[in-house]
Design a protein around this motif. Structure first.
Motif, short mmCIF file in Angstrom:
data_model
loop_
_atom_site.label_atom_id
_atom_site.label_comp_id
_atom_site.label_asym_id
_atom_site.label_seq_id
_atom_site.Cartn_x
_atom_site.Cartn_y
_atom_site.Cartn_z
N HIS A 68 38.13 61.36 35.21
CA HIS A 68 39.30 61.58 34.35
C HIS A 68 38.91 61.60 32.88
O HIS A 68 39.35 62.48 32.12
N VAL A 119 36.80 58.57 23.68
CA VAL A 119 38.17 58.10 23.91
C VAL A 119 38.63 57.19 22.77
O VAL A 119 39.74 57.33 22.25
N HIS A 153 48.47 58.88 34.27
CA HIS A 153 47.26 59.39 34.93
C HIS A 153 46.48 58.24 35.57
O HIS A 153 46.06 58.33 36.74
N GLN A 199 48.43 59.17 29.49
CA GLN A 199 47.21 58.52 29.97
C GLN A 199 47.53 57.37 30.93
O GLN A 199 46.83 57.17 31.94
N ASP A 223 39.38 64.95 30.66
CA ASP A 223 40.42 64.96 29.63
C ASP A 223 39.88 64.92 28.21
O ASP A 223 40.53 65.40 27.29
#
Length: 234
Positions: free
Chosen positions: A11, A131, A94, A91, A15
């Motif tokens: 992920h 991130v 997800h 997020q 992303d």
């Protein structure tokens, strides 16, 4: 447990590493009409298959479809005045979907040559570099609009890479037990920044830099401590 870590890694890569800003801009403009959004979904599914193995194609398909549905809902409901909230909500949903499907679909054996610790550290590195950088930018977005942050003679993307290196250093200091080195790093940054802050005589800029630095250090420290705990308990 390691399957869940790999799903989270897939992920994060899909992303944040494999989704250029130009794709995000096009998706926000064209929404479901953008080909990039469907390519983005396929990348997520492919990453799960690559990390877990072809036998998990069913799990990859479920997560790919759920990811696509969540992203489409976000695109149609987020506005310019609430996109930060939608980013974090997106997020969280997800991650909840990943954990939920892992719980119901879990298969215990995937034999790879890499140790579980490798996947944990790799996930942490992506978290504290890409991130964390985007997260800090979003958290400070409201304040940055009130400041003159024009780059001027600054190197292109220099601040981005300085922040990434800063968090990497702090993370390494934590996992190696060299916590005193974090103080030296913070002091060194303060010395280098002192000249800029003294010339600007801008209290808002000083506070902005201080908040950003503390958030950056905090994320790295907490991630390092979490990684140490997980590695010791797997």
């Amino acid at each position: 447990m390691i399957i869940l870590v790999k799903l989270l890694l897939a992920h994060l890569i899909g992303d944040f590493l494999l989704q250029p800003k130009s794709w995000v801009t096009e998706k926000e403009k064209k929404k479901a009409k953008s080909p990039k959004i469907y390519l983005h979904f396929l990348i997520h599914g492919a990453l799960i298959v690559i990390l877990l193995g072809i036998e998990y194609w069913g799990l990859a398909l479920y997560l790919m479809l759920i990811h696509g549905l969540i992203d489409l809902i976000k695109l149609y409901f987020q506005k310019s005045n609430n996109w930060v909230h939608w980013f974090f909500a997106d997020q969280m949903v997800h991650l909840s979907a990943i954990v939920g499907l892992w719980y119901f679909y879990f298969e215990p054996e995937i034999d790879l040559s890499f140790s579980p610790a490798f996947w944990i550290y790799l996930t942490a590195l992506i978290l504290i570099t890409q991130v964390a950088g985007i997260t800090i930018q979003l958290l400070l977005a409201g304040w940055s609009k009130k400041l003159d942050l024009s780059e001027g003679a600054s190197l292109q993307n220099a601040g981005k890479y300085i922040g990434m290196l800063e968090r990497l250093f702090v993370f390494v200091f934590v996992i190696t037990g060299k916590l005193e080195a974090i103080g030296f790093l913070l002091a060194a940054k303060s010395v280098f920044r002192f000249g800029d802050l003294r010339k600007s005589k801008d209290r808002k800029l000083t506070e902005y830099i201080l908040i950003g630095t503390l958030i950056s250090f905090g994320i790295s420290i907490l991630t390092g401590l979490a990684v140490l705990w997980v590695v010791e308990n797997i």
